[in-house]
Design a protein around this motif. Structure first.
Motif, PDB file in Angstrom:
ATOM      1  N   VAL A   1       7.852  14.875  -9.236  1.00 15.90           N
ATOM      2  CA  VAL A   1       8.194  13.622  -8.233  1.00 15.90           C
ATOM      3  C   VAL A   1       9.321  13.826  -8.187  1.00 15.90           C
ATOM      4  O   VAL A   1      10.446  13.449  -9.302  1.00 15.90           O
ATOM      5  CB  VAL A   1       8.255  12.180  -8.732  1.00 15.90           C
ATOM      6  CG1 VAL A   1       7.638  11.454  -7.693  1.00 15.90           C
ATOM      7  CG2 VAL A   1       5.895  12.487  -9.245  1.00 15.90           C
TER       8      VAL A   1
ATOM      9  N   MET B   1      12.331  11.623  -5.286  1.00 17.58           N
ATOM     10  CA  MET B   1      12.109  10.338  -4.943  1.00 17.58           C
ATOM     11  C   MET B   1      13.150  10.643  -3.872  1.00 17.58           C
ATOM     12  O   MET B   1      14.461  11.376  -3.685  1.00 17.58           O
ATOM     13  CB  MET B   1      12.611   8.529  -5.591  1.00 17.58           C
ATOM     14  CG  MET B   1      11.630   8.883  -6.932  1.00 17.58           C
ATOM     15  SD  MET B   1       9.925   8.362  -5.942  1.00 17.58           S
ATOM     16  CE  MET B   1       9.474   6.965  -7.411  1.00 17.58           C
TER      17      MET B   1
ATOM     18  N   LEU C   1       5.812   1.463  -4.263  1.00 16.86           N
ATOM     19  CA  LEU C   1       5.052   1.406  -5.090  1.00 16.86           C
ATOM     20  C   LEU C   1       4.373   0.536  -6.748  1.00 16.86           C
ATOM     21  O   LEU C   1       3.589   0.398  -7.145  1.00 16.86           O
ATOM     22  CB  LEU C   1       5.113   2.895  -5.736  1.00 16.86           C
ATOM     23  CG  LEU C   1       5.226   4.339  -5.085  1.00 16.86           C
ATOM     24  CD1 LEU C   1       5.779   5.490  -5.420  1.00 16.86           C
ATOM     25  CD2 LEU C   1       3.975   4.639  -4.199  1.00 16.86           C
TER      26      LEU C   1
ATOM     27  N   ALA D   1      -1.439   2.912  -5.041  1.00 17.40           N
ATOM     28  CA  ALA D   1      -0.466   3.925  -4.234  1.00 17.40           C
ATOM     29  C   ALA D   1       0.098   4.637  -5.529  1.00 17.40           C
ATOM     30  O   ALA D   1       0.473   6.147  -5.337  1.00 17.40           O
ATOM     31  CB  ALA D   1       0.797   3.105  -3.353  1.00 17.40           C
ATOM     32  N   ALA D   2       0.989   3.958  -5.858  1.00 18.56           N
ATOM     33  CA  ALA D   2       1.906   4.366  -7.224  1.00 18.56           C
ATOM     34  C   ALA D   2       0.493   5.761  -7.926  1.00 18.56           C
ATOM     35  O   ALA D   2       0.991   6.875  -8.180  1.00 18.56           O
ATOM     36  CB  ALA D   2       1.955   3.397  -8.274  1.00 18.56           C
TER      37      ALA D   2
ATOM     38  N   VAL E   1       5.651   2.752 -12.166  1.00 18.98           N
ATOM     39  CA  VAL E   1       5.710   3.340 -11.850  1.00 18.98           C
ATOM     40  C   VAL E   1       6.427   4.658 -13.009  1.00 18.98           C
ATOM     41  O   VAL E   1       6.027   6.302 -13.046  1.00 18.98           O
ATOM     42  CB  VAL E   1       6.417   4.354 -10.628  1.00 18.98           C
ATOM     43  CG1 VAL E   1       7.188   5.547 -10.043  1.00 18.98           C
ATOM     44  CG2 VAL E   1       6.222   3.398  -9.645  1.00 18.98           C
TER      45      VAL E   1
ATOM     46  N   SER F   1      -1.586   7.892  -6.924  1.00 17.61           N
ATOM     47  CA  SER F   1      -1.938   8.638  -5.547  1.00 17.61           C
ATOM     48  C   SER F   1      -0.690   8.914  -5.406  1.00 17.61           C
ATOM     49  O   SER F   1      -0.371  10.758  -5.498  1.00 17.61           O
ATOM     50  CB  SER F   1      -2.661   8.016  -4.626  1.00 17.61           C
ATOM     51  OG  SER F   1      -4.018   7.699  -4.747  1.00 17.61           O
ATOM     52  N   TYR F   2       0.548   8.407  -5.856  1.00 19.76           N
ATOM     53  CA  TYR F   2       1.428   9.194  -5.593  1.00 19.76           C
ATOM     54  C   TYR F   2       2.354  10.134  -7.026  1.00 19.76           C
ATOM     55  O   TYR F   2       2.669  11.557  -6.369  1.00 19.76           O
ATOM     56  CB  TYR F   2       3.141   8.188  -5.131  1.00 19.76           C
ATOM     57  CG  TYR F   2       4.006   8.760  -5.165  1.00 19.76           C
ATOM     58  CD1 TYR F   2       4.513   9.197  -3.827  1.00 19.76           C
ATOM     59  CD2 TYR F   2       5.420   8.829  -5.596  1.00 19.76           C
ATOM     60  CE1 TYR F   2       6.217   9.995  -3.484  1.00 19.76           C
ATOM     61  CE2 TYR F   2       6.671   9.326  -5.773  1.00 19.76           C
ATOM     62  CZ  TYR F   2       6.865   9.052  -4.181  1.00 19.76           C
ATOM     63  OH  TYR F   2       8.289   9.993  -4.221  1.00 19.76           O
ATOM     64  N   ILE F   3       2.714   9.657  -7.692  1.00 22.24           N
ATOM     65  CA  ILE F   3       2.330  10.266  -9.139  1.00 22.24           C
ATOM     66  C   ILE F   3       1.557  11.872  -9.392  1.00 22.24           C
ATOM     67  O   ILE F   3       2.008  12.518  -9.342  1.00 22.24           O
ATOM     68  CB  ILE F   3       2.485   9.341 -10.390  1.00 22.24           C
ATOM     69  CG1 ILE F   3       3.522   8.302  -9.680  1.00 22.24           C
ATOM     70  CG2 ILE F   3       2.539  10.053 -11.066  1.00 22.24           C
ATOM     71  CD1 ILE F   3       5.011   8.370  -9.824  1.00 22.24           C
TER      72      ILE F   3
ATOM     73  N   GLY G   1      -0.642  13.010  -7.053  1.00 23.23           N
ATOM     74  CA  GLY G   1      -1.151  13.208  -5.738  1.00 23.23           C
ATOM     75  C   GLY G   1      -1.259  14.953  -5.851  1.00 23.23           C
ATOM     76  O   GLY G   1      -2.695  14.985  -5.522  1.00 23.23           O
TER      77      GLY G   1
ATOM     78  N   GLN H   1      11.133   2.172  -1.959  1.00 21.43           N
ATOM     79  CA  GLN H   1      10.231   2.985  -2.570  1.00 21.43           C
ATOM     80  C   GLN H   1       9.382   2.844  -3.777  1.00 21.43           C
ATOM     81  O   GLN H   1       8.576   2.326  -4.099  1.00 21.43           O
ATOM     82  CB  GLN H   1      10.026   4.713  -2.198  1.00 21.43           C
ATOM     83  CG  GLN H   1       9.033   5.319  -2.621  1.00 21.43           C
ATOM     84  CD  GLN H   1       9.271   6.867  -2.805  1.00 21.43           C
ATOM     85  OE1 GLN H   1      11.034   7.744  -2.935  1.00 21.43           O
ATOM     86  NE2 GLN H   1       8.685   7.587  -1.948  1.00 21.43           N
ATOM     87  N   ASN H   2      10.376   2.836  -4.846  1.00 23.41           N
ATOM     88  CA  ASN H   2       9.472   2.047  -5.658  1.00 23.41           C
ATOM     89  C   ASN H   2       9.353   0.930  -5.808  1.00 23.41           C
ATOM     90  O   ASN H   2       8.697   0.314  -6.806  1.00 23.41           O
ATOM     91  CB  ASN H   2      11.358   2.669  -6.813  1.00 23.41           C
ATOM     92  CG  ASN H   2      11.014   3.590  -7.393  1.00 23.41           C
ATOM     93  OD1 ASN H   2      10.780   3.763  -7.484  1.00 23.41           O
ATOM     94  ND2 ASN H   2      12.875   3.861  -8.154  1.00 23.41           N
TER      95      ASN H   2
END
Length: 111
Positions: free
Chosen positions: A2, A4, A17, A23-24, A70, A26-28, A30, A13-14
């Motif tokens: 990831v 940032m 998330l 969302a976190a 996160v 899915s982001y981590i 993804g 952003q942090n």
């Protein structure tokens, strides 16, 4: 891995998330959750563990109140966890992978 953004956007952003567990997740993860050609059994297993990850996080926060979601997710290794499962738990039917073994003779008997 990831990446940032730098500066104030990184903090924004942090915060987003960490305040939005879905969302976190899915982001981590993804890269592991999407894309064609991936292992559908793994993708389904990982999606099914999303609530479990959050419950584990809540328990970890009791030990470390400064832990962010996160950061907690970044320390997880779902691929290794999945590979530790038995083949049947990973959706693999061993009968399809290997031929069935038949024992014709008992121990001590020759053919």
């Amino acid at each position: 891995m990831v990446m940032m953004n730098s500066g104030w956007l990184d903090g924004l952003q942090n915060e987003y998330l960490n305040s939005n567990p879905n969302a976190a997740f899915s982001y981590i993860f993804g890269d592991l959750l999407g894309g064609s050609g991936g292992n559908q059994n793994f993708t389904n297993w990982l999606r099914g563990r999303q609530n479990e990850f959050f419950q584990d996080y809540e328990g970890a926060v009791a030990r470390d109140p400064n832990l962010r979601y996160v950061d907690f997710l970044k320390n997880k290794s779902p691929v290794q966890d999945f590979l530790k499962l038995a083949p049947s738990q990973r959706g693999i039917s061993m009968g399809r992978v290997q031929p069935q073994v038949n024992f014709r003779y008992g121990v001590g008997f020759s053919s």
